[in-house]
Design a protein around this motif. Structure first.
Motif: not given
Length: 616
Positions: A386-391, A407-425
């Motif tokens: 699903r992550l590949a599909e969205i990407e 999905l980024i937070e769950k599958l890529r633990p070394d990646f900072d997902a905070l900017p992605l959540y801010e985009k979602a907000i």
């Protein structure tokens, strides 16, 4: 034992009895200890004694009576089956067995402390991967023929403490072995350990005799545990006193405090990061223990008074170790860390062996968890697809923007997902989930005001977020390094939403008048549940039902019934670990039929076939 609650009530009553009538308490404890052995002797005496007696009579009289064949063969066969069920081999503790002469400095210090405390000779020193140490008694013939004694030292502990502090830990463990408990107390201590090993061994054996004996000891061992708990806790104080005599009270207290701080850091910072990698890489990491050592050797600011308060709140009647502050006070020491030597005990006493030990412990750890790790990795394949599909989308929808962040937070633990959540907000300003996850990441990144504001907003937007948010707030509040201002803000947040959380708790409990329905989970959700259940050695079967909730908008509440094959003492902690690991699309309760026999029948009726059976 009737229940977990009954165990706690019995322990509390016995604590009073031990203070007010110590001789009566000790007599009852001794009789109970002997009763376990008496049951074994009685079973074997009847099963083997009857046919043996008949054979002796027939031999003495010179007469054979074919009608007595069944009286000889049936009890004799059962006696043999019982003996086979009881033929449980208790091996040495697992880990790196230190060869004699391999670490002469450590061995010399261990021998010095053994003689100083008055402990029996050792059969070996074992180094394992735990942040702990233990005096391991391995019973011979259920303890009837004595015990073998091993000192188990955790490599992380040896890398955390300096020589003086590790010496205090070793002296504490020898305090359990030694004669300072007195003959009676030492005997009870060994019997207690022996019965736990017997119960564990029987729970892993098949056959009718093993199951019958297992049922008896599943009742007897927790009952004996409750009776011996008071003595076992006093043994901890005596072992602490032995450590204080051997190395000084300030050193012994400092070692206790340092280990507690390290334990909190591992639980809060290290193991969650390791677990997060299970969805991203197919196999467990090649290196574990060297990473643990680096984390433990980094300095950390800790409010010791907060640490003591946290430990006191978490102490319960399952743990024979008294709360930290009580142990330190009993040694007449201050709640303070002493200056630590630059080199760790592992460096000084193991030297060049450390990398070799780390490699062996890493290999053992990987072999133990690899099958479960791969299973969890494979279970996340749909999320990776699903992550590949969205990407691959040129312009994801607002909902997909939030899904992508998760999905980024769950599958890529070394990646900072905070900017992605801010985009979602920005695209979904009323999404409680986006505010919730962003708030947690803010807190972990150190932006406490913004994190708390976002968590508050999440709970205002969706009452369903209240309990998970407050659970995370409680986790943060247990951090001994938390500053006073942030602790006060978290406390204020909890108080503001506690009444609503209590009303939700009432909704998410099951009572006798509640209707139970068949669960509505698909096969993918059931697979995730089975993966969690399979990790526990004590879960034999499980059933799942769903509480009838009239409001269609309300999230479901599930009831998981577990067939728990272990002692009542371990039941509460084991069920909590299961509950914390479950990922269900709603709230859930986890129970056994220990306290909920009527409810258990209704869950089985609603579920029909178990959703999980342990493979034999």
């Amino acid at each position: 034992m009737a229940s977990v609650a009954g165990h706690a009530a019995l322990v509390e009553r016995l604590q009073i009895e031990a203070r007010e009538a110590p001789q009566r308490y000790r007599l009852k404890l001794a009789l109970l200890a002997l009763a376990g052995y008496a049951v074994l002797v009685l079973i074997l005496a009847v099963a083997l004694g009857l046919p043996l007696g008949l054979l002796i009579v027939m031999w003495a009289t010179g007469r054979t009576d074919p009608s007595l064949a069944y009286a000889i063969l049936l009890p004799g066969a059962f006696g043999v089956v019982v003996l086979r069920a009881l033929w449980i081999r208790f091996g040495a503790p697992t880990g790196y067995a230190l060869a004699p002469g391999a670490a002469p400095l450590l061995e010399a210090e261990v021998e010095r402390l053994r003689l100083a405390v008055g402990a029996p000779p050792l059969d070996g020193i074992v180094i394992d991967g735990e942040l702990n140490a233990s005096a391991s008694d391995v019973p011979r013939a259920f303890g009837l023929l004595g015990h073998r004694h091993y000192l188990v030292l955790g490599l992380p502990m040896m890398q955390l403490l300096d020589r003086a502090e590790l010496a205090s830990v070793i002296a504490h463990e020898f305090g359990h072995f030694g004669a300072r408990h007195g003959p009676f107390t030492g005997w009870i201590y060994r019997v207690r350990l022996s019965w736990y090993r017997v119960l564990e061994g029987l729970s892993n054996r098949g056959g009718i005799a093993a199951r019958l004996l297992g049922k008896f000891f599943a009742w007897y061992v927790p009952y004996f545990n409750a009776y011996s708990f008071v003595l076992a806790r006093s043994n901890e104080y005596e072992a602490d006193a032995a450590a204080a005599r051997a190395t000084g009270a300030d050193v012994a207290a400092s070692a206790l405090i340092r280990v507690e701080i390290a334990s909190q850091r591992l639980q809060r910072d290290f193991w969650p990061r390791v677990q997060a990698r299970v969805h991203a890489q197919r196999h467990p990491p090649l290196q574990l223990h060297a990473d643990i050592a680096r984390l433990l050797q980094r300095p950390a600011e800790t409010d010791l008074s907060r640490l003591a308060a946290v430990v006191r709140r978490e102490a319960d009647l399952d743990d024979t170790h008294p709360p930290l502050a009580q142990r330190v006070a009993a040694m007449d020491a201050a709640l303070a860390l002493r200056g630590r030597a630059e080199a760790s005990a592992a460096s000084d006493w193991l030297g060049d062996l450390v990398p070799q030990i780390e490699r062996q412990l890493d290999a053992q750890w990987r072999s133990e968890i690899e099958a479960q790790w791969i299973e969890q990795y494979q279970a996340a394949s749909a999320d990776r697809n699903r992550l590949a599909e969205i990407e691959g989308r040129a312009e994801p929808t607002p909902a997909e923007t939030l899904e992508y962040a998760r999905l980024i937070e769950k599958l890529r633990p070394d990646f900072d997902a905070l900017p992605l959540y801010e985009k979602a907000i920005a695209r979904l300003p009323d999404s409680a989930m986006a505010h919730y996850r962003a708030g947690l990441l803010d807190l972990r990144a150190g932006d406490r005001p913004r994190g708390i504001a976002r968590l508050r907003r999440a709970m205002q937007l969706d009452p369903g977020a209240i309990r998970p948010v407050l659970a995370d707030v409680d986790d943060f509040a247990r951090d001994p390094a938390l500053d006073a201002a942030t602790a006060a803000e978290l406390s204020s947040l909890r108080e503001a939403f506690a009444p609503r959380a209590q009303s939700l708790d009432a909704r998410d409990t099951v009572a006798g008048e509640d209707d139970l329905l068949a669960h509505d989970l698909d096969e993918a959700a059931l697979h995730g549940l089975r993966v969690v259940l399979a990790r526990s050695e004590r879960v034999a079967q499980a059933w799942l039902a769903r509480k009838r909730i009239d409001m269609a908008e309300e999230p479901p509440h599930y009831v998981v019934l577990v067939d728990w094959r272990g002692s009542v003492v371990s039941e509460a902690a084991g069920l909590k670990r299961l509950s914390d690991a479950f990922e269900l699309p709603g709230s859930h309760s986890v129970m056994t039929d220990t306290d909920h026999r009527d409810m258990a029948k209704r869950v089985r009726r609603a579920c029909g076939e178990p959703i999980y059976r342990k493979r034999r």
